[in-house]
Scaffold this motif. Structure first.
Motif, PDB file in Angstrom:
ATOM      1  N   GLY A  64      11.998 -18.636  37.884  1.00 31.06           N
ATOM      2  CA  GLY A  64      12.900 -18.400  36.752  1.00 31.06           C
ATOM      3  C   GLY A  64      12.225 -17.858  35.524  1.00 31.06           C
ATOM      4  N   LYS A  65      12.601 -18.458  34.373  1.00 28.18           N
ATOM      5  CA  LYS A  65      12.133 -17.971  33.076  1.00 28.18           C
ATOM      6  C   LYS A  65      11.102 -18.913  32.472  1.00 28.18           C
ATOM      7  CE  LYS A  65      16.428 -15.615  32.336  1.00 28.18           C
ATOM      8  NZ  LYS A  65      17.296 -14.997  31.384  1.00 28.18           N
ATOM      9  N   SER A  66      10.241 -19.471  33.300  1.00 30.15           N
ATOM     10  CA  SER A  66       9.259 -20.444  32.813  1.00 30.15           C
ATOM     11  C   SER A  66       7.882 -19.828  32.578  1.00 30.15           C
ATOM     12  CB  SER A  66       9.148 -21.612  33.789  1.00 30.15           C
ATOM     13  OG  SER A  66       8.815 -21.147  35.082  1.00 30.15           O
ATOM     14  N   THR A  67       7.811 -18.512  32.461  1.00 26.91           N
ATOM     15  CA  THR A  67       6.524 -17.831  32.314  1.00 26.91           C
ATOM     16  C   THR A  67       5.755 -18.313  31.091  1.00 26.91           C
ATOM     17  OG1 THR A  67       7.426 -15.871  33.404  1.00 26.91           O
ATOM     18  CG2 THR A  67       5.410 -15.571  32.151  1.00 26.91           C
ATOM     19  N   ALA A  68       6.395 -18.408  29.945  1.00 27.61           N
ATOM     20  CA  ALA A  68       5.707 -18.814  28.711  1.00 27.61           C
ATOM     21  C   ALA A  68       5.126 -20.221  28.848  1.00 27.61           C
ATOM     22  CB  ALA A  68       6.654 -18.734  27.520  1.00 27.61           C
ATOM     23  N   ASP A  69       5.895 -21.161  29.442  1.00 34.23           N
ATOM     24  CA  ASP A  69       5.397 -22.530  29.634  1.00 34.23           C
ATOM     25  C   ASP A  69       4.211 -22.553  30.594  1.00 34.23           C
ATOM     26  OD1 ASP A  69       7.269 -23.624  27.914  1.00 34.23           O
ATOM     27  OD2 ASP A  69       8.717 -24.007  29.513  1.00 34.23           O
ATOM     28  N   LEU A  74      -1.619 -23.034  31.650  1.00 34.21           N
ATOM     29  CA  LEU A  74      -2.827 -22.443  32.237  1.00 34.21           C
ATOM     30  C   LEU A  74      -3.923 -22.272  31.187  1.00 34.21           C
ATOM     31  CD1 LEU A  74      -1.287 -19.683  34.548  1.00 34.21           C
ATOM     32  CD2 LEU A  74      -2.505 -21.744  35.294  1.00 34.21           C
ATOM     33  N   ARG A  75      -3.536 -21.859  29.978  1.00 35.98           N
ATOM     34  CA  ARG A  75      -4.517 -21.698  28.897  1.00 35.98           C
ATOM     35  C   ARG A  75      -5.162 -23.024  28.507  1.00 35.98           C
ATOM     36  NH1 ARG A  75      -1.245 -17.388  25.188  1.00 35.98           N
ATOM     37  NH2 ARG A  75      -1.897 -15.532  26.320  1.00 35.98           N
ATOM     38  N   GLY A  76      -4.509 -24.128  28.822  1.00 38.67           N
ATOM     39  CA  GLY A  76      -5.061 -25.447  28.529  1.00 38.67           C
ATOM     40  C   GLY A  76      -6.145 -25.879  29.499  1.00 38.67           C
ATOM     41  N   LEU A  77      -6.332 -25.139  30.578  1.00 37.52           N
ATOM     42  CA  LEU A  77      -7.380 -25.463  31.549  1.00 37.52           C
ATOM     43  C   LEU A  77      -8.627 -24.642  31.221  1.00 37.52           C
ATOM     44  CD1 LEU A  77      -5.216 -25.415  34.813  1.00 37.52           C
ATOM     45  CD2 LEU A  77      -6.012 -27.423  33.554  1.00 37.52           C
ATOM     46  N   ILE A  80      -9.803 -21.690  33.518  1.00 43.99           N
ATOM     47  CA  ILE A  80      -9.048 -20.441  33.583  1.00 43.99           C
ATOM     48  C   ILE A  80      -9.661 -19.489  32.571  1.00 43.99           C
ATOM     49  CG2 ILE A  80      -6.799 -19.327  33.322  1.00 43.99           C
ATOM     50  CD1 ILE A  80      -6.902 -21.178  35.721  1.00 43.99           C
ATOM     51  N   HIS A  81     -10.348 -18.471  33.072  1.00 44.32           N
ATOM     52  CA  HIS A  81     -11.101 -17.550  32.221  1.00 44.32           C
ATOM     53  C   HIS A  81     -10.195 -16.505  31.578  1.00 44.32           C
ATOM     54  CE1 HIS A  81     -14.028 -14.234  31.461  1.00 44.32           C
ATOM     55  NE2 HIS A  81     -14.749 -15.249  31.037  1.00 44.32           N
ATOM     56  N   THR A  82      -9.347 -15.867  32.388  1.00 48.46           N
ATOM     57  CA  THR A  82      -8.408 -14.871  31.868  1.00 48.46           C
ATOM     58  C   THR A  82      -7.095 -14.972  32.627  1.00 48.46           C
ATOM     59  OG1 THR A  82      -9.301 -13.197  33.364  1.00 48.46           O
ATOM     60  CG2 THR A  82     -10.136 -13.165  31.138  1.00 48.46           C
ATOM     61  N   ILE A  83      -6.021 -14.551  31.971  1.00 51.45           N
ATOM     62  CA  ILE A  83      -4.692 -14.522  32.594  1.00 51.45           C
ATOM     63  C   ILE A  83      -4.114 -13.128  32.355  1.00 51.45           C
ATOM     64  CG2 ILE A  83      -2.381 -15.531  32.653  1.00 51.45           C
ATOM     65  CD1 ILE A  83      -3.620 -18.035  31.304  1.00 51.45           C
ATOM     66  N   LYS A 110      -4.786 -28.809  39.960  1.00 54.79           N
ATOM     67  CA  LYS A 110      -4.116 -28.867  38.654  1.00 54.79           C
ATOM     68  C   LYS A 110      -3.128 -27.714  38.485  1.00 54.79           C
ATOM     69  CE  LYS A 110      -7.987 -31.072  36.258  1.00 54.79           C
ATOM     70  NZ  LYS A 110      -9.075 -30.833  35.282  1.00 54.79           N
ATOM     71  N   VAL A 111      -3.543 -26.518  38.880  1.00 50.49           N
ATOM     72  CA  VAL A 111      -2.667 -25.353  38.718  1.00 50.49           C
ATOM     73  C   VAL A 111      -1.426 -25.502  39.589  1.00 50.49           C
ATOM     74  CG1 VAL A 111      -2.479 -22.862  39.139  1.00 50.49           C
ATOM     75  CG2 VAL A 111      -4.515 -23.778  38.016  1.00 50.49           C
TER      76      VAL A 111
END
Length: 129
Positions: A64-69, A74-77, A80-83, A110-111
């Protein structure tokens, strides 16, 4: 060269040097040439990362529309070097850096537990070429 009084022996007609010339040429043909090719191939594989680090790319499909969340989580891990956003079957591509395979396994767990992630596929990066 004879005008400069430098004597250059003819290695193929001089009996004392002919065998040495043949040995040198044989060694070059058998070993030297292959060594040059081998070294050239090794130079093509770049050593641009730490050998003690596990690196991977993870393709992620989002519901759905959960991309921002999902991006925020992911940025909190720290691993995770780049997205990257992308098109096609996958919505995001994340580059993962970890210090060991066990740390890498924990990151995958975790991911995959993040709400909004429907599917993922991960590939280890073995070397850069």
């Amino acid at each position: 060269m004879s005008s400069a009084s430098i004597h250059i022996p003819n290695m193929l007609t001089d009996q004392n040097l002919a065998m040495q010339a043949i040995v040198i040429v044989s060694l070059w043909a058998g070993i030297g040439y292959n060594t040059v090719l081998f070294n050239a191939a090794l130079d093509m594989v770049r050593e641009d990362y730490d050998n003690d680090q596990v690196r991977a790319v993870m393709m992620i499909e989002i519901v759905g529309k959960s991309t921002a969340d999902v991006i925020r989580k992911l940025r909190g891990l720290p691993e995770i070097h780049t997205i990257h956003s992308t098109n096609g079957n996958w919505d995001l591509i994340a580059e993962i850096h970890s210090g060991s395979l066990s740390e890498f396994d924990n990151v995958l767990r975790k991911v995959r537990m993040i709400d909004g992630i429907l599917n993922s596929e991960t590939n280890l990066l073995l070397s850069s070429v």
